[in-house]
Scaffold this motif. Structure first.
Motif, short mmCIF file in Angstrom:
data_model
loop_
_atom_site.label_atom_id
_atom_site.label_comp_id
_atom_site.label_asym_id
_atom_site.label_seq_id
_atom_site.Cartn_x
_atom_site.Cartn_y
_atom_site.Cartn_z
N ALA A 139 1.04 -1.39 -0.10
CA ALA A 139 -0.13 -0.08 -0.47
C ALA A 139 0.82 1.60 0.43
O ALA A 139 0.30 2.11 -0.44
CB ALA A 139 -0.82 -0.12 1.22
N THR A 140 2.02 1.13 0.93
CA THR A 140 2.81 2.36 0.65
C THR A 140 3.82 2.38 -0.36
O THR A 140 3.46 3.13 -1.34
CB THR A 140 4.16 2.31 1.95
OG1 THR A 140 4.43 1.55 1.90
CG2 THR A 140 3.16 2.47 3.35
N ARG A 141 3.58 0.92 -1.46
CA ARG A 141 4.52 1.47 -2.30
C ARG A 141 3.51 2.35 -3.78
O ARG A 141 3.88 2.88 -4.38
CB ARG A 141 5.47 -0.11 -3.05
CG ARG A 141 6.21 -0.01 -2.22
CD ARG A 141 6.73 -1.55 -2.83
NE ARG A 141 8.23 -1.76 -1.87
CZ ARG A 141 9.08 -2.58 -1.35
NH1 ARG A 141 7.89 -3.92 -2.33
NH2 ARG A 141 9.88 -3.22 -0.74
N GLU A 142 2.56 1.68 -3.81
CA GLU A 142 1.79 1.80 -4.57
C GLU A 142 1.00 3.42 -3.90
O GLU A 142 1.32 4.34 -5.54
CB GLU A 142 0.32 1.46 -3.87
CG GLU A 142 -0.11 0.41 -4.76
CD GLU A 142 -1.25 -0.33 -4.54
OE1 GLU A 142 -1.50 -1.59 -4.87
OE2 GLU A 142 -2.35 0.13 -3.76
N ALA A 143 1.37 4.10 -3.40
CA ALA A 143 0.78 5.77 -2.47
C ALA A 143 2.69 6.45 -3.12
O ALA A 143 2.39 7.29 -4.06
CB ALA A 143 1.04 6.16 -0.92
N ALA A 144 3.77 5.72 -2.67
CA ALA A 144 5.11 6.47 -3.46
C ALA A 144 5.31 6.59 -5.13
O ALA A 144 5.44 7.72 -5.53
CB ALA A 144 6.21 5.99 -3.06
N GLU A 145 4.23 5.17 -6.06
CA GLU A 145 4.20 5.55 -7.60
C GLU A 145 2.95 6.53 -7.80
O GLU A 145 3.28 6.78 -8.70
CB GLU A 145 4.26 3.97 -7.63
CG GLU A 145 5.21 3.04 -7.38
CD GLU A 145 4.59 1.85 -7.77
OE1 GLU A 145 3.71 0.92 -8.39
OE2 GLU A 145 5.51 0.77 -7.35
N LEU A 146 2.38 6.45 -6.97
CA LEU A 146 1.08 7.24 -7.13
C LEU A 146 1.47 9.31 -7.29
O LEU A 146 0.95 10.17 -7.49
CB LEU A 146 -0.57 7.66 -7.10
CG LEU A 146 -0.63 6.14 -7.15
CD1 LEU A 146 -2.04 5.70 -6.55
CD2 LEU A 146 -1.26 6.15 -8.96
N GLY A 147 2.90 9.66 -6.92
CA GLY A 147 3.65 10.49 -5.86
C GLY A 147 2.62 11.35 -4.59
O GLY A 147 2.41 12.63 -5.01
N GLU A 148 1.86 10.06 -4.12
CA GLU A 148 0.88 10.77 -2.71
C GLU A 148 1.30 10.65 -1.44
O GLU A 148 1.04 10.95 -0.42
CB GLU A 148 -0.47 9.99 -3.22
CG GLU A 148 -1.37 10.24 -4.11
CD GLU A 148 -2.80 9.36 -4.21
OE1 GLU A 148 -2.86 8.40 -2.95
OE2 GLU A 148 -2.81 9.38 -5.00
N LEU A 149 3.05 10.44 -1.29
CA LEU A 149 3.60 11.30 -0.11
C LEU A 149 4.84 11.64 -0.32
O LEU A 149 4.95 12.01 -1.07
CB LEU A 149 4.34 9.27 0.13
CG LEU A 149 4.25 8.47 0.08
CD1 LEU A 149 4.89 6.70 0.13
CD2 LEU A 149 2.80 8.35 1.16
N PRO A 150 5.27 12.32 1.16
CA PRO A 150 5.82 13.44 0.90
C PRO A 150 7.38 12.82 0.10
O PRO A 150 7.29 12.24 0.27
CB PRO A 150 5.83 13.50 1.90
CG PRO A 150 4.67 13.16 3.56
CD PRO A 150 4.51 11.73 2.19
#
Length: 195
Positions: A139-150
């Motif tokens: 889930a965190t990798r998906e968020a990173a790939e979508l540019g949704e993490l700081p």
């Protein structure tokens, strides 16, 4: 057959609840039998041994966790929304499921019981916790790939920190009875996700 399946389900559901409070090792066959209205032999019969009962309780606990937390989170869009849905699912699991998990996270309890032991129950606990950790990492990798993490956020580190927050929330609710636990968890997750 239907009666046997219903009895087995009743045993497992009550076993999950008792084990979330007393642990799998502390689970008393006599107490569990009395609570479901069976003899000790009748209770253990479908499982063959206490160890097989413990393994079945862990399996049933995993099914309930999936229903309460993972399936609703999977319905959320990938990225930050899914991580927030996981957070809300964890809140439901830990603080709003007294029927199923009156003592909090079954796997957290089992982790403390079995972390230094060997055997099939230990292995099942490790497997369950590895699946949970892998779900968070994904889930965190998906968020990173979508540019949704700081900027500069490391998804693996973020998953590690989320796991720590979730475990801390379990303790805050069930050990400390902290009335601010939900707000603190949401604030901590929000800080990690940059929201």
């Amino acid at each position: 057959m239907a009666g046997a399946a219903a009895a087995r389900q009743r045993i497992l559901d009550r076993g999950v609840a008792v084990a979330s409070v007393e642990g799998l090792r502390g689970l008393s066959i006599g107490r569990l039998a009395a609570e479901v209205g069976m003899s000790k032999a009748g209770l253990i019969g479908p499982f063959g041994s206490k160890e097989m009962l413990q393994l079945s309780i862990l399996e049933r606990g995993g099914e309930l966790i999936a229903e309460i937390m993972l399936e609703p989170a999977a319905a959320a869009p990938p990225g930050r929304a899914r991580l927030q849905a996981l957070t809300e699912g964890w809140i439901r699991y830990i603080s709003a499921e007294p029927e199923h998990f009156p003592g909090g996270c079954l796997f957290t309890t089992a982790t403390f019981e079995y972390d230094a032991l060997d055997g099939p129950v230990h292995d099942a606990v490790v497997d369950g916790m590895n699946r949970w950790r892998a779900y968070l990492v994904e889930a965190t990798r998906e968020a990173a790939e979508l540019g949704e993490l700081p900027d500069g956020a490391d998804p693996d580190q973020l998953a590690f920190e989320l796991m720590g927050l979730f475990t801390g929330f379990n303790m805050s609710v069930h050990l400390f009875h902290d009335p601010d636990a939900v707000a603190r968890l949401r604030q901590g997750v929000g800080r990690l996700l940059g929201t």
